[in-house]
Motif scaffolding. Structure first.
Motif, PDB file in Angstrom:
ATOM      1  N   ILE A 104       0.813  -1.218   0.000  1.00  0.00           N
ATOM      2  CA  ILE A 104       0.000   0.000   0.000  1.00  0.00           C
ATOM      3  C   ILE A 104       0.847   1.269   0.000  1.00  0.00           C
ATOM      4  N   SER A 105       2.139   1.122   0.330  1.00  0.00           N
ATOM      5  CA  SER A 105       3.021   2.297   0.312  1.00  0.00           C
ATOM      6  C   SER A 105       3.241   2.805  -1.107  1.00  0.00           C
ATOM      7  N   GLY A 106       3.185   1.888  -2.076  1.00  0.00           N
ATOM      8  CA  GLY A 106       3.418   2.272  -3.460  1.00  0.00           C
ATOM      9  C   GLY A 106       4.866   2.614  -3.770  1.00  0.00           C
ATOM     10  N   ASN A 107       5.769   2.392  -2.825  1.00  0.00           N
ATOM     11  CA  ASN A 107       7.176   2.736  -3.003  1.00  0.00           C
ATOM     12  C   ASN A 107       7.952   1.474  -3.392  1.00  0.00           C
ATOM     13  N   ASP A 108       8.504   1.463  -4.590  1.00  0.00           N
ATOM     14  CA  ASP A 108       9.197   0.280  -5.106  1.00  0.00           C
ATOM     15  C   ASP A 108      10.373  -0.157  -4.233  1.00  0.00           C
ATOM     16  N   LYS A 109      11.109   0.801  -3.665  1.00  0.00           N
ATOM     17  CA  LYS A 109      12.246   0.454  -2.802  1.00  0.00           C
ATOM     18  C   LYS A 109      11.772  -0.273  -1.547  1.00  0.00           C
ATOM     19  N   ILE A 110      10.694   0.226  -0.970  1.00  0.00           N
ATOM     20  CA  ILE A 110      10.157  -0.402   0.245  1.00  0.00           C
ATOM     21  C   ILE A 110       9.552  -1.764  -0.093  1.00  0.00           C
ATOM     22  N   ILE A 111       8.879  -1.870  -1.223  1.00  0.00           N
ATOM     23  CA  ILE A 111       8.283  -3.142  -1.639  1.00  0.00           C
ATOM     24  C   ILE A 111       9.368  -4.198  -1.821  1.00  0.00           C
ATOM     25  N   LYS A 112      10.505  -3.805  -2.390  1.00  0.00           N
ATOM     26  CA  LYS A 112      11.626  -4.734  -2.566  1.00  0.00           C
ATOM     27  C   LYS A 112      12.150  -5.202  -1.206  1.00  0.00           C
ATOM     28  N   LEU A 113      12.321  -4.286  -0.268  1.00  0.00           N
ATOM     29  CA  LEU A 113      12.781  -4.656   1.079  1.00  0.00           C
ATOM     30  C   LEU A 113      11.763  -5.556   1.781  1.00  0.00           C
ATOM     31  N   ALA A 114      10.484  -5.274   1.568  1.00  0.00           N
ATOM     32  CA  ALA A 114       9.428  -6.079   2.196  1.00  0.00           C
ATOM     33  C   ALA A 114       9.509  -7.528   1.736  1.00  0.00           C
ATOM     34  N   LYS A 115       9.889  -7.755   0.493  1.00  0.00           N
ATOM     35  CA  LYS A 115      10.043  -9.121  -0.003  1.00  0.00           C
ATOM     36  C   LYS A 115      11.155  -9.849   0.746  1.00  0.00           C
ATOM     37  N   GLU A 116      12.253  -9.160   1.003  1.00  0.00           N
ATOM     38  CA  GLU A 116      13.353  -9.754   1.772  1.00  0.00           C
ATOM     39  C   GLU A 116      12.902 -10.091   3.191  1.00  0.00           C
ATOM     40  N   ILE A 117      12.179  -9.171   3.795  1.00  0.00           N
ATOM     41  CA  ILE A 117      11.680  -9.379   5.155  1.00  0.00           C
ATOM     42  C   ILE A 117      10.703 -10.550   5.169  1.00  0.00           C
ATOM     43  N   ALA A 118       9.835 -10.615   4.162  1.00  0.00           N
ATOM     44  CA  ALA A 118       8.853 -11.704   4.070  1.00  0.00           C
ATOM     45  C   ALA A 118       9.545 -13.056   3.994  1.00  0.00           C
ATOM     46  N   GLU A 119      10.627 -13.142   3.259  1.00  0.00           N
ATOM     47  CA  GLU A 119      11.371 -14.404   3.157  1.00  0.00           C
ATOM     48  C   GLU A 119      11.878 -14.838   4.525  1.00  0.00           C
ATOM     49  N   LYS A 120      12.357 -13.890   5.308  1.00  0.00           N
ATOM     50  CA  LYS A 120      12.845 -14.203   6.651  1.00  0.00           C
ATOM     51  C   LYS A 120      11.702 -14.686   7.549  1.00  0.00           C
ATOM     52  N   LEU A 121      10.566 -14.005   7.490  1.00  0.00           N
ATOM     53  CA  LEU A 121       9.441 -14.379   8.343  1.00  0.00           C
ATOM     54  C   LEU A 121       8.827 -15.708   7.911  1.00  0.00           C
ATOM     55  N   GLU A 122       8.852 -15.974   6.631  1.00  0.00           N
ATOM     56  CA  GLU A 122       8.351 -17.267   6.158  1.00  0.00           C
ATOM     57  C   GLU A 122       9.254 -18.401   6.660  1.00  0.00           C
ATOM     58  N   ARG A 123      10.564 -18.151   6.739  1.00  0.00           N
ATOM     59  CA  ARG A 123      11.480 -19.152   7.308  1.00  0.00           C
ATOM     60  C   ARG A 123      11.183 -19.381   8.783  1.00  0.00           C
ATOM     61  N   VAL A 124      10.814 -18.310   9.502  1.00  0.00           N
ATOM     62  CA  VAL A 124      10.456 -18.467  10.914  1.00  0.00           C
ATOM     63  C   VAL A 124       9.323 -19.479  11.040  1.00  0.00           C
ATOM     64  N   ILE A 125       8.263 -19.287  10.257  1.00  0.00           N
ATOM     65  CA  ILE A 125       7.114 -20.201  10.306  1.00  0.00           C
ATOM     66  C   ILE A 125       7.532 -21.623   9.949  1.00  0.00           C
ATOM     67  N   LYS A 126       8.320 -21.771   8.913  1.00  0.00           N
ATOM     68  CA  LYS A 126       8.736 -23.114   8.482  1.00  0.00           C
ATOM     69  C   LYS A 126       9.578 -23.810   9.544  1.00  0.00           C
ATOM     70  N   ASN A 127      10.331 -23.032  10.344  1.00  0.00           N
ATOM     71  CA  ASN A 127      11.264 -23.621  11.300  1.00  0.00           C
ATOM     72  C   ASN A 127      10.697 -23.814  12.701  1.00  0.00           C
ATOM     73  N   ILE A 128       9.460 -23.462  12.929  1.00  0.00           N
ATOM     74  CA  ILE A 128       8.892 -23.725  14.265  1.00  0.00           C
ATOM     75  C   ILE A 128       8.239 -25.095  14.298  1.00  0.00           C
TER      76      ILE A 128
END
Length: 128
Positions: A104-128
Protein backbone atom coordinates in the motif's frame (compact mmCIF):
# COMPACT_ATOMS: atom_id res chain seq x y z
CA UNK A 1 -1.33 -12.59 -2.04
CA UNK A 2 -1.98 -13.92 1.46
CA UNK A 3 -1.53 -11.39 4.24
CA UNK A 4 -0.06 -13.98 6.62
CA UNK A 5 2.16 -17.02 6.99
CA UNK A 6 0.75 -19.56 9.43
CA UNK A 7 1.21 -22.95 10.98
CA UNK A 8 -0.42 -25.15 13.59
CA UNK A 9 1.99 -26.53 16.16
CA UNK A 10 1.47 -29.25 18.76
CA UNK A 11 2.69 -28.28 22.19
CA UNK A 12 2.21 -26.12 25.24
CA UNK A 13 1.56 -22.40 24.69
CA UNK A 14 4.59 -20.98 26.52
CA UNK A 15 6.94 -23.53 24.95
CA UNK A 16 5.72 -22.70 21.46
CA UNK A 17 5.98 -18.97 22.21
CA UNK A 18 9.58 -19.44 23.33
CA UNK A 19 10.40 -21.33 20.11
CA UNK A 20 8.76 -18.59 18.01
CA UNK A 21 10.85 -15.93 19.76
CA UNK A 22 14.03 -17.99 19.24
CA UNK A 23 13.27 -18.47 15.53
CA UNK A 24 12.58 -14.74 15.16
CA UNK A 25 15.99 -14.05 16.72
CA UNK A 26 17.60 -16.48 14.26
CA UNK A 27 16.34 -14.19 11.47
CA UNK A 28 17.43 -10.95 13.18
CA UNK A 29 14.09 -10.03 14.80
CA UNK A 30 13.34 -9.16 18.40
CA UNK A 31 9.98 -9.13 20.12
CA UNK A 32 9.41 -5.50 21.14
CA UNK A 33 6.26 -6.22 23.11
CA UNK A 34 3.63 -8.81 23.88
CA UNK A 35 -0.04 -7.89 23.84
CA UNK A 36 -2.01 -10.45 25.86
CA UNK A 37 -5.57 -10.20 24.55
CA UNK A 38 -6.92 -12.72 27.08
CA UNK A 39 -5.74 -10.44 29.87
CA UNK A 40 -7.01 -7.29 28.11
CA UNK A 41 -10.48 -8.75 27.50
CA UNK A 42 -10.71 -9.96 31.10
CA UNK A 43 -9.72 -6.56 32.47
CA UNK A 44 -11.73 -4.35 30.08
CA UNK A 45 -14.78 -6.54 29.44
CA UNK A 46 -14.71 -9.00 32.35
CA UNK A 47 -14.92 -11.80 29.78
CA UNK A 48 -12.96 -15.01 29.49
CA UNK A 49 -11.03 -15.60 26.28
CA UNK A 50 -8.58 -18.18 24.96
CA UNK A 51 -4.80 -17.56 25.04
CA UNK A 52 -4.25 -15.06 22.24
CA UNK A 53 -1.03 -13.06 22.23
CA UNK A 54 0.35 -10.66 19.67
CA UNK A 55 4.10 -10.10 19.52
CA UNK A 56 5.47 -6.96 17.89
CA UNK A 57 8.51 -8.25 15.99
CA UNK A 58 11.17 -5.92 14.65
CA UNK A 59 14.35 -6.36 12.65
CA UNK A 60 16.18 -3.09 13.40
CA UNK A 61 18.34 -3.32 10.27
CA UNK A 62 15.34 -3.44 7.95
CA UNK A 63 13.24 -1.06 10.05
CA UNK A 64 15.94 1.61 9.75
CA UNK A 65 16.18 1.11 5.99
CA UNK A 66 12.45 1.50 5.39
CA UNK A 67 12.11 4.46 7.77
CA UNK A 68 14.99 6.18 5.97
CA UNK A 69 13.01 5.79 2.74
CA UNK A 70 9.65 6.87 4.17
CA UNK A 71 9.40 8.40 7.65
CA UNK A 72 5.68 7.54 7.88
CA UNK A 73 6.17 3.82 7.19
CA UNK A 74 6.26 3.35 10.95
CA UNK A 75 2.48 3.26 10.72
CA UNK A 76 2.90 -0.21 9.22
CA UNK A 77 5.56 -1.43 11.68
CA UNK A 78 6.36 -3.68 13.53
CA UNK A 79 5.56 -7.08 12.04
CA UNK A 80 2.84 -8.71 14.12
CA UNK A 81 3.09 -12.32 15.21
CA UNK A 82 -0.04 -14.03 16.53
CA UNK A 83 0.16 -16.98 18.91
CA UNK A 84 -3.25 -18.48 19.68
CA UNK A 85 -4.38 -21.45 21.76
CA UNK A 86 -6.56 -23.50 19.46
CA UNK A 87 -7.17 -26.41 21.83
CA UNK A 88 -5.38 -28.06 24.72
CA UNK A 89 -2.26 -29.04 22.76
CA UNK A 90 -2.58 -27.14 19.47
CA UNK A 91 -1.17 -23.66 18.99
CA UNK A 92 -1.82 -21.54 15.92
CA UNK A 93 1.07 -19.26 14.90
CA UNK A 94 0.59 -16.60 12.26
CA UNK A 95 2.96 -13.89 11.07
CA UNK A 96 1.98 -10.94 8.91
CA UNK A 97 3.29 -11.04 5.36
CA UNK A 98 5.00 -7.65 5.04
CA UNK A 99 4.85 -7.84 1.24
CA UNK A 100 1.06 -7.82 1.38
CA UNK A 101 0.93 -4.94 3.86
CA UNK A 102 3.73 -2.75 2.52
CA UNK A 103 2.36 -2.79 -1.04
CA UNK A 104 0.00 0.00 0.00
CA UNK A 105 3.02 2.30 0.31
CA UNK A 106 3.42 2.27 -3.46
CA UNK A 107 7.18 2.74 -3.00
CA UNK A 108 9.20 0.28 -5.11
CA UNK A 109 12.25 0.45 -2.80
CA UNK A 110 10.16 -0.40 0.25
CA UNK A 111 8.28 -3.14 -1.64
CA UNK A 112 11.63 -4.73 -2.57
CA UNK A 113 12.78 -4.66 1.08
CA UNK A 114 9.43 -6.08 2.20
CA UNK A 115 10.04 -9.12 0.00
CA UNK A 116 13.35 -9.75 1.77
CA UNK A 117 11.68 -9.38 5.16
CA UNK A 118 8.85 -11.70 4.07
CA UNK A 119 11.37 -14.40 3.16
CA UNK A 120 12.84 -14.20 6.65
CA UNK A 121 9.44 -14.38 8.34
CA UNK A 122 8.35 -17.27 6.16
CA UNK A 123 11.48 -19.15 7.31
CA UNK A 124 10.46 -18.47 10.91
CA UNK A 125 7.11 -20.20 10.31
CA UNK A 126 8.74 -23.11 8.48
CA UNK A 127 11.26 -23.62 11.30
CA UNK A 128 8.89 -23.73 14.27
Amino acid sequence: MKYEFNKEVKGEFESVKKIVIEKLKDEGFGALYTLDMKEKFKKALNEEFRRYEILGACNPKFAKKVIDIDKNIGLLLPCNVLIEQKDEDTIYVSIVNPSAVINISGNDKIIKLAKEIAEKLERVIKNI
